[in-house]
Design a protein around this motif. Sequence first.
Motif, PDB file in Angstrom:
ATOM      1  N   THR A  62     -29.294  45.036  -0.506  1.00  0.00           N
ATOM      2  CA  THR A  62     -30.376  44.241  -1.098  1.00  0.00           C
ATOM      3  C   THR A  62     -31.087  44.975  -2.237  1.00  0.00           C
ATOM      4  OG1 THR A  62     -30.790  43.089   0.989  1.00  0.00           O
ATOM      5  CG2 THR A  62     -32.572  43.102  -0.617  1.00  0.00           C
ATOM      6  N   GLY A  63     -31.138  44.329  -3.394  1.00  0.00           N
ATOM      7  CA  GLY A  63     -31.937  44.851  -4.510  1.00  0.00           C
ATOM      8  C   GLY A  63     -31.305  45.972  -5.302  1.00  0.00           C
ATOM      9  N   GLY A 122     -26.651  52.015  -0.665  1.00  0.00           N
ATOM     10  CA  GLY A 122     -27.329  51.489   0.502  1.00  0.00           C
ATOM     11  C   GLY A 122     -28.834  51.496   0.359  1.00  0.00           C
ATOM     12  N   THR A 123     -29.475  50.977   1.390  1.00  0.00           N
ATOM     13  CA  THR A 123     -30.933  50.900   1.455  1.00  0.00           C
ATOM     14  C   THR A 123     -31.350  51.345   2.857  1.00  0.00           C
ATOM     15  OG1 THR A 123     -30.875  48.632   2.283  1.00  0.00           O
ATOM     16  CG2 THR A 123     -30.901  48.915  -0.121  1.00  0.00           C
ATOM     17  N   ASN A 124     -32.606  51.143   3.175  1.00  0.00           N
ATOM     18  CA  ASN A 124     -33.062  51.424   4.539  1.00  0.00           C
ATOM     19  C   ASN A 124     -32.403  50.497   5.567  1.00  0.00           C
ATOM     20  OD1 ASN A 124     -34.770  53.367   3.518  1.00  0.00           O
ATOM     21  ND2 ASN A 124     -36.559  52.026   3.465  1.00  0.00           N
ATOM     22  N   LEU A 125     -31.737  49.443   5.072  1.00  0.00           N
ATOM     23  CA  LEU A 125     -31.099  48.468   5.957  1.00  0.00           C
ATOM     24  C   LEU A 125     -29.647  48.809   6.258  1.00  0.00           C
ATOM     25  CD1 LEU A 125     -32.531  45.209   4.309  1.00  0.00           C
ATOM     26  CD2 LEU A 125     -33.472  46.509   6.237  1.00  0.00           C
ATOM     27  N   GLY A 126     -29.098  49.839   5.612  1.00  0.00           N
ATOM     28  CA  GLY A 126     -27.716  50.238   5.862  1.00  0.00           C
ATOM     29  C   GLY A 126     -26.973  50.561   4.582  1.00  0.00           C
ATOM     30  N   TYR A 167     -37.338  42.372   2.213  1.00  0.00           N
ATOM     31  CA  TYR A 167     -36.996  43.691   1.659  1.00  0.00           C
ATOM     32  C   TYR A 167     -37.080  43.679   0.133  1.00  0.00           C
ATOM     33  CZ  TYR A 167     -34.964  48.299   1.305  1.00  0.00           C
ATOM     34  OH  TYR A 167     -34.774  49.629   1.029  1.00  0.00           O
ATOM     35  N   LEU A 168     -36.696  42.560  -0.484  1.00  0.00           N
ATOM     36  CA  LEU A 168     -36.827  42.447  -1.933  1.00  0.00           C
ATOM     37  C   LEU A 168     -38.292  42.551  -2.359  1.00  0.00           C
ATOM     38  CD1 LEU A 168     -34.271  39.602  -2.751  1.00  0.00           C
ATOM     39  CD2 LEU A 168     -34.146  41.978  -3.522  1.00  0.00           C
ATOM     40  N   LYS A 169     -39.169  41.929  -1.586  1.00  0.00           N
ATOM     41  CA  LYS A 169     -40.605  42.008  -1.886  1.00  0.00           C
ATOM     42  C   LYS A 169     -41.106  43.435  -1.711  1.00  0.00           C
ATOM     43  CE  LYS A 169     -45.134  39.982  -0.898  1.00  0.00           C
ATOM     44  NZ  LYS A 169     -45.811  41.291  -0.947  1.00  0.00           N
ATOM     45  N   LEU A 170     -40.637  44.111  -0.658  1.00  0.00           N
ATOM     46  CA  LEU A 170     -41.030  45.500  -0.427  1.00  0.00           C
ATOM     47  C   LEU A 170     -40.607  46.372  -1.601  1.00  0.00           C
ATOM     48  CD1 LEU A 170     -42.119  47.740   1.489  1.00  0.00           C
ATOM     49  CD2 LEU A 170     -39.783  47.926   2.393  1.00  0.00           C
ATOM     50  N   ARG A 171     -39.390  46.196  -2.084  1.00  0.00           N
ATOM     51  CA  ARG A 171     -38.919  46.986  -3.230  1.00  0.00           C
ATOM     52  C   ARG A 171     -39.777  46.710  -4.469  1.00  0.00           C
ATOM     53  NH1 ARG A 171     -33.559  49.208  -3.355  1.00  0.00           N
ATOM     54  NH2 ARG A 171     -33.513  48.794  -5.595  1.00  0.00           N
ATOM     55  N   ASP A 181     -42.859  45.774  -4.537  1.00  0.00           N
ATOM     56  CA  ASP A 181     -44.202  46.308  -4.329  1.00  0.00           C
ATOM     57  C   ASP A 181     -44.253  47.833  -4.393  1.00  0.00           C
ATOM     58  OD1 ASP A 181     -45.120  43.734  -3.991  1.00  0.00           O
ATOM     59  OD2 ASP A 181     -45.164  43.828  -1.795  1.00  0.00           O
ATOM     60  N   THR A 182     -43.141  48.501  -4.060  1.00  0.00           N
ATOM     61  CA  THR A 182     -43.194  49.959  -3.892  1.00  0.00           C
ATOM     62  C   THR A 182     -42.351  50.738  -4.892  1.00  0.00           C
ATOM     63  OG1 THR A 182     -41.374  49.917  -2.278  1.00  0.00           O
ATOM     64  CG2 THR A 182     -43.639  49.714  -1.421  1.00  0.00           C
ATOM     65  N   GLN A 183     -41.534  50.059  -5.716  1.00  0.00           N
ATOM     66  CA  GLN A 183     -40.668  50.753  -6.662  1.00  0.00           C
ATOM     67  C   GLN A 183     -40.894  50.232  -8.082  1.00  0.00           C
ATOM     68  OE1 GLN A 183     -36.610  50.387  -5.263  1.00  0.00           O
ATOM     69  NE2 GLN A 183     -37.073  51.296  -3.276  1.00  0.00           N
ATOM     70  N   PRO A 184     -40.728  51.094  -9.087  1.00  0.00           N
ATOM     71  CA  PRO A 184     -41.000  50.687 -10.483  1.00  0.00           C
ATOM     72  C   PRO A 184     -39.817  49.921 -11.086  1.00  0.00           C
ATOM     73  CG  PRO A 184     -40.349  52.975 -10.423  1.00  0.00           C
ATOM     74  CD  PRO A 184     -40.403  52.520  -8.980  1.00  0.00           C
ATOM     75  N   LEU A 185     -39.526  48.753 -10.549  1.00  0.00           N
ATOM     76  CA  LEU A 185     -38.331  48.013 -10.938  1.00  0.00           C
ATOM     77  C   LEU A 185     -38.393  47.491 -12.366  1.00  0.00           C
ATOM     78  CD1 LEU A 185     -37.659  46.006  -7.647  1.00  0.00           C
ATOM     79  CD2 LEU A 185     -36.879  48.293  -8.287  1.00  0.00           C
TER      80      LEU A 185
END
Length: 301
Positions: free
Chosen positions: A127-128, A142-146, A209-213, A215-219
């Motif tokens: 994701t993302g 990967g991400t925190n989800l795998g 998870y997309l919303k979390l990214r 909110d927390t990463q400089p995308l």
Amino acid sequence: MTLIQNLEAKLKDHEDIELKFKVDLTRYSTMKLKAEGDLILIKSVKALTLVLAALHQFKLKYKLLGWGANQIIPERPDFIFLKLELPWDQSLLNSVQNEYNFSATTPLNQLTSHAIKFGLKGWETFTGIPASLGGAIFMNAGTNLGEIGSVVKEVTLITSEGKEKIVPIGPKSFSYRENHFVGPGDVIVSAKLIHQGLDSSISDKIKDYLKLRTDTQPLAEKTCGCVFKNVSPSHRAGQMIDLMKLKGLEVNGLKISHKHANFMENRGEATASDFRQLSQFILDELKLSTGIEFELEVKID
């Protein structure tokens, strides 16, 4: 004739091959570091086999250039970049299948949209991630989800000599941010993906998870994604850099993000040299502070 001239003479008339010399490579990476070099655009697997065979014949060095989301491009590379522009079949995403055979150039965000629509378990792992399928498989993204390796069944490569090679994927094919089957000079051209069943909750999991990214990463900034590998859940690179109060540290417009300390933002005219300088300083500081040797996650070409 030089080796480059020999290469050009051999490949220049092929409709699926475009040779570009001394071009601005800045736009070919997500971090937009200043660079100039030679590039071959390749639009079919057959063309790729010809290019790799010719490069092997003339003993010319090359590297694959994906989306440039996990690559640091040198200012003046002493090798040729290959850029795949292979077609991919969007109709594969019209319905759920037991397995999918995708081109390496398939965008991950398209696969994520498919997973949201149908609830494919296992596909939340990427994701993302801003990458093509081939690039993601190469580094076991990967991400925190795998990790994506968990849903890869088979990979097709063209070897450095221009031969096709099909690789069945097993338990030892991947490790953290690495594959163990792509040899030096080999190029991934397609892969078979599976899923782990259907689950309606996957859609919300991916969206959350997309919303979390976001909110927390400089995308929205010019970055290369996470710069350093995490050592363990208790020794995450971003957390350690944050604790050392290094957010905002800058070299020539390249700075450690205030939003997430494992990201660097290019705010100016930075180059690969600036990246090396800043990343090495951080690695040294991490070692001094934690006693642990952290490693780069991003690839420096």
